[in-house]
Scaffold this motif. Structure first.
Motif, PDB file in Angstrom:
ATOM      1  N   GLU A  24       0.849  -1.184   0.000  1.00 42.78           N
ATOM      2  CA  GLU A  24       0.000   0.000   0.000  1.00 42.78           C
ATOM      3  C   GLU A  24       0.888   1.238   0.000  1.00 42.78           C
ATOM      4  N   ASN A  25       0.611   2.159  -0.911  1.00 43.83           N
ATOM      5  CA  ASN A  25       1.318   3.447  -0.962  1.00 43.83           C
ATOM      6  C   ASN A  25       2.835   3.301  -0.919  1.00 43.83           C
ATOM      7  N   ASP A  26       3.389   2.511  -1.817  1.00 45.41           N
ATOM      8  CA  ASP A  26       4.848   2.326  -1.928  1.00 45.41           C
ATOM      9  C   ASP A  26       5.473   1.705  -0.686  1.00 45.41           C
ATOM     10  N   HIS A  48      10.106   0.301   2.187  1.00 44.48           N
ATOM     11  CA  HIS A  48       9.538   1.486   1.546  1.00 44.48           C
ATOM     12  C   HIS A  48      10.271   1.740   0.239  1.00 44.48           C
TER      13      HIS A  48
END
Length: 93
Positions: A24-26, A48
């Motif tokens: 989710e989200n990088d 990340h």
């Protein structure tokens, strides 16, 4: 778990490792669970994506899973140390 404990036969077991990956989200998160039949160890890890890197989800999966497995290995060794210490013969003084 599969175990063969017949006298004179090799001792065999099957351990189960499960890795659940969430992206989710990088960010990739991993929850690792090792079930030895006698014990259950868990670890979690995160990776990340650098905002300057291309979006290749497999890379985040590899980093996060690798980190979770390293932590799981540390916990497994710690569990072995604790079990070995608990099974040392008592010293009589």
């Amino acid at each position: 778990m599969t175990e063969n404990t017949a006298p004179g036969q090799p001792h065999t077991k099957q351990w189960t490792l499960r890795l659940d990956l969430f992206e989710e989200n990088d960010t990739t998160k991993v929850h690792a669970v090792l079930d030895t039949g006698d014990n259950r160890l868990e670890s979690r890890a995160v990776s990340h994506r650098n905002p300057h890197d291309r979006q290749v989800p497999e890379i985040g999966d590899e980093y996060a899973a690798g980190r979770a497995l390293i932590e799981l290995g540390r916990r497994l060794i710690g569990s072995g140390r604790a079990d070995a210490a608990a099974n040392e013969p008592a010293l009589h003084g």
